[in-house]
Design a protein around this motif. Structure first.
Motif, PDB file in Angstrom:
ATOM      1  N   GLY A   1       0.786  -1.223   0.000  1.00  0.00           N
ATOM      2  CA  GLY A   1       0.000   0.000   0.000  1.00  0.00           C
ATOM      3  C   GLY A   1       0.816   1.270   0.000  1.00  0.00           C
ATOM      4  O   GLY A   1       0.277   2.358   0.200  1.00  0.00           O
ATOM      5  N   ARG A   2       2.137   1.163  -0.235  1.00  0.00           N
ATOM      6  CA  ARG A   2       3.000   2.342  -0.238  1.00  0.00           C
ATOM      7  C   ARG A   2       2.487   3.363  -1.249  1.00  0.00           C
ATOM      8  O   ARG A   2       2.166   3.034  -2.379  1.00  0.00           O
ATOM      9  CB  ARG A   2       4.431   1.933  -0.567  1.00  0.00           C
ATOM     10  N   GLU A   3       2.433   4.633  -0.819  1.00  0.00           N
ATOM     11  CA  GLU A   3       1.937   5.713  -1.673  1.00  0.00           C
ATOM     12  C   GLU A   3       3.089   6.598  -2.135  1.00  0.00           C
ATOM     13  O   GLU A   3       3.961   6.964  -1.343  1.00  0.00           O
ATOM     14  CB  GLU A   3       0.905   6.551  -0.920  1.00  0.00           C
ATOM     15  N   SER A   4       3.091   6.922  -3.419  1.00  0.00           N
ATOM     16  CA  SER A   4       4.084   7.831  -3.986  1.00  0.00           C
ATOM     17  C   SER A   4       3.410   9.166  -4.271  1.00  0.00           C
ATOM     18  O   SER A   4       2.471   9.218  -5.075  1.00  0.00           O
ATOM     19  CB  SER A   4       4.663   7.254  -5.279  1.00  0.00           C
ATOM     20  N   PRO A   5       3.836  10.258  -3.634  1.00  0.00           N
ATOM     21  CA  PRO A   5       3.213  11.561  -3.872  1.00  0.00           C
ATOM     22  C   PRO A   5       3.326  11.946  -5.349  1.00  0.00           C
ATOM     23  O   PRO A   5       4.366  11.727  -5.977  1.00  0.00           O
ATOM     24  CB  PRO A   5       4.021  12.516  -2.991  1.00  0.00           C
ATOM     25  N   PRO A   6       2.266  12.501  -5.934  1.00  0.00           N
ATOM     26  CA  PRO A   6       2.322  12.891  -7.343  1.00  0.00           C
ATOM     27  C   PRO A   6       3.497  13.800  -7.681  1.00  0.00           C
ATOM     28  O   PRO A   6       4.109  13.648  -8.749  1.00  0.00           O
ATOM     29  CB  PRO A   6       0.976  13.593  -7.557  1.00  0.00           C
ATOM     30  N   ASP A   7       3.845  14.716  -6.795  1.00  0.00           N
ATOM     31  CA  ASP A   7       4.974  15.606  -7.081  1.00  0.00           C
ATOM     32  C   ASP A   7       6.282  14.819  -7.201  1.00  0.00           C
ATOM     33  O   ASP A   7       7.139  15.139  -8.036  1.00  0.00           O
ATOM     34  CB  ASP A   7       5.108  16.677  -5.999  1.00  0.00           C
ATOM     35  N   ALA A   8       6.456  13.784  -6.375  1.00  0.00           N
ATOM     36  CA  ALA A   8       7.668  12.964  -6.455  1.00  0.00           C
ATOM     37  C   ALA A   8       7.705  12.192  -7.767  1.00  0.00           C
ATOM     38  O   ALA A   8       8.778  12.013  -8.370  1.00  0.00           O
ATOM     39  CB  ALA A   8       7.721  12.001  -5.269  1.00  0.00           C
ATOM     40  N   LEU A   9       6.551  11.731  -8.225  1.00  0.00           N
ATOM     41  CA  LEU A   9       6.500  11.015  -9.494  1.00  0.00           C
ATOM     42  C   LEU A   9       6.786  11.957 -10.664  1.00  0.00           C
ATOM     43  O   LEU A   9       7.473  11.574 -11.632  1.00  0.00           O
ATOM     44  CB  LEU A   9       5.129  10.356  -9.667  1.00  0.00           C
ATOM     45  N   ARG A  10       6.311  13.192 -10.579  1.00  0.00           N
ATOM     46  CA  ARG A  10       6.606  14.156 -11.650  1.00  0.00           C
ATOM     47  C   ARG A  10       8.098  14.479 -11.698  1.00  0.00           C
ATOM     48  O   ARG A  10       8.670  14.644 -12.779  1.00  0.00           O
ATOM     49  CB  ARG A  10       5.768  15.422 -11.463  1.00  0.00           C
ATOM     50  N   ARG A  11       8.742  14.554 -10.544  1.00  0.00           N
ATOM     51  CA  ARG A  11      10.198  14.770 -10.528  1.00  0.00           C
ATOM     52  C   ARG A  11      10.920  13.596 -11.184  1.00  0.00           C
ATOM     53  O   ARG A  11      11.867  13.777 -11.957  1.00  0.00           O
ATOM     54  CB  ARG A  11      10.701  14.969  -9.094  1.00  0.00           C
ATOM     55  N   LEU A  12      10.465  12.377 -10.869  1.00  0.00           N
ATOM     56  CA  LEU A  12      11.078  11.202 -11.468  1.00  0.00           C
ATOM     57  C   LEU A  12      10.880  11.201 -12.980  1.00  0.00           C
ATOM     58  O   LEU A  12      11.782  10.800 -13.724  1.00  0.00           O
ATOM     59  CB  LEU A  12      10.492   9.925 -10.854  1.00  0.00           C
ATOM     60  N   ALA A  13       9.718  11.648 -13.441  1.00  0.00           N
ATOM     61  CA  ALA A  13       9.448  11.663 -14.884  1.00  0.00           C
ATOM     62  C   ALA A  13      10.479  12.493 -15.642  1.00  0.00           C
ATOM     63  O   ALA A  13      10.809  12.187 -16.796  1.00  0.00           O
ATOM     64  CB  ALA A  13       8.040  12.202 -15.143  1.00  0.00           C
ATOM     65  N   ARG A  14      11.015  13.522 -14.989  1.00  0.00           N
ATOM     66  CA  ARG A  14      12.027  14.364 -15.641  1.00  0.00           C
ATOM     67  C   ARG A  14      13.397  13.681 -15.692  1.00  0.00           C
ATOM     68  O   ARG A  14      14.305  14.185 -16.345  1.00  0.00           O
ATOM     69  CB  ARG A  14      12.131  15.703 -14.906  1.00  0.00           C
ATOM     70  N   GLN A  15      13.529  12.541 -15.007  1.00  0.00           N
ATOM     71  CA  GLN A  15      14.821  11.865 -14.915  1.00  0.00           C
ATOM     72  C   GLN A  15      14.872  10.529 -15.655  1.00  0.00           C
ATOM     73  O   GLN A  15      15.863   9.818 -15.578  1.00  0.00           O
ATOM     74  CB  GLN A  15      15.168  11.638 -13.438  1.00  0.00           C
ATOM     75  N   VAL A  16      13.803  10.172 -16.352  1.00  0.00           N
ATOM     76  CA  VAL A  16      13.739   8.888 -17.063  1.00  0.00           C
ATOM     77  C   VAL A  16      13.200   9.113 -18.466  1.00  0.00           C
ATOM     78  O   VAL A  16      12.653  10.176 -18.777  1.00  0.00           O
ATOM     79  CB  VAL A  16      12.840   7.872 -16.313  1.00  0.00           C
ATOM     80  N   GLY A  17      13.347   8.073 -19.317  1.00  0.00           N
ATOM     81  CA  GLY A  17      12.799   8.173 -20.658  1.00  0.00           C
ATOM     82  C   GLY A  17      11.286   8.188 -20.648  1.00  0.00           C
ATOM     83  O   GLY A  17      10.640   9.126 -21.144  1.00  0.00           O
ATOM     84  N   HIS A  18      10.691   7.141 -20.083  1.00  0.00           N
ATOM     85  CA  HIS A  18       9.239   7.073 -19.875  1.00  0.00           C
ATOM     86  C   HIS A  18       8.974   6.605 -18.444  1.00  0.00           C
ATOM     87  O   HIS A  18       9.681   5.726 -17.935  1.00  0.00           O
ATOM     88  CB  HIS A  18       8.562   6.104 -20.852  1.00  0.00           C
ATOM     89  N   LEU A  19       7.971   7.166 -17.838  1.00  0.00           N
ATOM     90  CA  LEU A  19       7.515   6.728 -16.520  1.00  0.00           C
ATOM     91  C   LEU A  19       6.142   6.094 -16.682  1.00  0.00           C
ATOM     92  O   LEU A  19       5.215   6.728 -17.195  1.00  0.00           O
ATOM     93  CB  LEU A  19       7.422   7.904 -15.546  1.00  0.00           C
ATOM     94  N   VAL A  20       6.034   4.841 -16.277  1.00  0.00           N
ATOM     95  CA  VAL A  20       4.755   4.124 -16.283  1.00  0.00           C
ATOM     96  C   VAL A  20       4.300   3.989 -14.839  1.00  0.00           C
ATOM     97  O   VAL A  20       5.039   3.466 -13.993  1.00  0.00           O
ATOM     98  CB  VAL A  20       4.892   2.737 -16.929  1.00  0.00           C
ATOM     99  N   VAL A  21       3.105   4.468 -14.552  1.00  0.00           N
ATOM    100  CA  VAL A  21       2.555   4.364 -13.202  1.00  0.00           C
ATOM    101  C   VAL A  21       1.302   3.500 -13.258  1.00  0.00           C
ATOM    102  O   VAL A  21       0.326   3.840 -13.936  1.00  0.00           O
ATOM    103  CB  VAL A  21       2.221   5.741 -12.600  1.00  0.00           C
ATOM    104  N   ASP A  22       1.355   2.387 -12.582  1.00  0.00           N
ATOM    105  CA  ASP A  22       0.208   1.492 -12.478  1.00  0.00           C
ATOM    106  C   ASP A  22      -0.704   2.040 -11.386  1.00  0.00           C
ATOM    107  O   ASP A  22      -0.401   1.943 -10.196  1.00  0.00           O
ATOM    108  CB  ASP A  22       0.694   0.084 -12.135  1.00  0.00           C
ATOM    109  N   GLU A  23      -1.823   2.633 -11.794  1.00  0.00           N
ATOM    110  CA  GLU A  23      -2.780   3.226 -10.858  1.00  0.00           C
ATOM    111  C   GLU A  23      -4.036   2.371 -10.733  1.00  0.00           C
ATOM    112  O   GLU A  23      -5.108   2.880 -10.405  1.00  0.00           O
ATOM    113  CB  GLU A  23      -3.162   4.637 -11.310  1.00  0.00           C
ATOM    114  N   ARG A  24      -3.914   1.083 -10.951  1.00  0.00           N
ATOM    115  CA  ARG A  24      -5.108   0.238 -10.952  1.00  0.00           C
ATOM    116  C   ARG A  24      -5.775   0.143  -9.582  1.00  0.00           C
ATOM    117  O   ARG A  24      -6.935  -0.247  -9.482  1.00  0.00           O
ATOM    118  CB  ARG A  24      -4.752  -1.150 -11.480  1.00  0.00           C
ATOM    119  N   LEU A  25      -5.074   0.512  -8.505  1.00  0.00           N
ATOM    120  CA  LEU A  25      -5.666   0.493  -7.164  1.00  0.00           C
ATOM    121  C   LEU A  25      -6.003   1.899  -6.670  1.00  0.00           C
ATOM    122  O   LEU A  25      -6.318   2.085  -5.501  1.00  0.00           O
ATOM    123  CB  LEU A  25      -4.703  -0.176  -6.183  1.00  0.00           C
TER     124      LEU A  25
END
Length: 307
Positions: free
Chosen positions: A129-153
């Protein structure tokens, strides 16, 4: 290595499948149901209707939504390279990427995935159930080619979703299975230019899409589910804590507990004909879905009182 040490638990407890309460999955056990089946419709009309309803639910532009049968299959259309997958989690996506030619490594934190051609995170994560804050994911998106986020839950937690402000290199995977209980119907969300590169994934059949549109438009049902699940997880936590277990994580659809001895705890529940999920990488953790009927709550409470 076996993916689930629970596989033979039915036979060990000496019972047929009809008597069991299955709390081993990550699916809402109060699924959506319509009084009438979906009306027959063309594939085009069904897809357009579902796309509009889904975009309204996700809070994004309809041009960013692609209904598919299997959302994970869409990302396999990206050219393979080095992928980083947040762990622990469902081993399925990593296995699919490897089979498609990706070099997959596991990462313990979002920051560890920087520099990958593709980073895959699950938000909220399964099974902890670990949660990743959206802002942290947006920062990661700037550091990778593509970011895939599984939001099925993420349906009970819209505040976690990147859909309302989607970066151009991010792909979101959604599904109607965990929250609504409708299998074989999901979505890929992405910038329209990126979505065009993923559009060869198999489409769901028109009847499934029509039913999905009905389900996602039923806001009264969704609101009632969120209220029930919010209260039910707290009730389940109280029962587990009284049994001496400790909270180790969870979402609105399941809880993860440190039982001290997961095999013994699972065996005790199995003797009460209750399925639970344990994991090959932990001898302490056990996952339980949310009971739905009075008889289920009573049986679970009684089983845990005897632990």
């Amino acid at each position: 290595m076996r993916g689930d040490p629970s596989e033979d638990i039915d036979r060990a407890a000496g019972s047929g499948p009809g008597d069991w309460i299955d709390l081993s999955a990550t699916i809402n056990r109060r699924p959506w149901g319509a009084d009438n089946p979906a009306q027959r419709t063309s594939a085009t009309d069904a897809a357009e209707r579902l796309t509009l309803v889904a975009a309204d639910w996700f809070g994004c532009d309809p041009a960013q939504v692609l209904p598919v049968e299997d959302a994970l299959a869409a990302i396999l259309r990206l050219p393979p390279g080095r992928a980083a997958v947040l762990a622990p989690g469902d081993p399925g996506p990593a296995a699919c990427l490897r089979a498609a030619g990706w070099q997959v490594t596991q990462a313990d934190a979002l920051g560890d995935m920087a520099g990958a051609a593709l980073a895959l995170a699950v938000n909220p994560n399964n099974p902890d159930g670990r949660e990743s804050p959206p802002d942290a994911l947006r920062r990661l998106a700037r550091q990778v080619g593509h970011l895939v986020v599984d939001e099925r839950l993420a349906d009970p937690r819209p505040d976690l979703s990147l859909a309302p402000d989607l970066p151009a290199n991010v792909v979101l995977l959604r599904s109607l299975h965990p929250f609504w209980g409708l299998a074989g119907l999901g979505f890929v969300l992405a910038d329209p230019a990126l979505l065009g590169r993923l559009s060869g994934a198999p489409r769901a059949n028109p009847q499934a899409m029509a039913l999905g549109a009905q389900a996602m438009a039923d806001r009264a049902w969704a609101d009632a589910q969120m209220v029930y699940l919010s209260e039910a997880v707290l009730r389940l936590d109280r029962i587990a804590v009284r049994a001496g277990w400790r909270m180790a994580g969870g979402t609105h659809l399941f809880r993860l507990y440190d039982t001290g001895d997961a095999a013994a705890a699972q065996d005790r529940l199995a003797r009460a004909h209750i399925r639970a999920r344990r994991f090959p990488w932990s001898d302490r953790l056990l996952r339980l879905a949310i009971p739905v009927r009075h008889a289920e709550w009573d049986r679970l409470s009684e089983a845990l009182r005897e632990i």
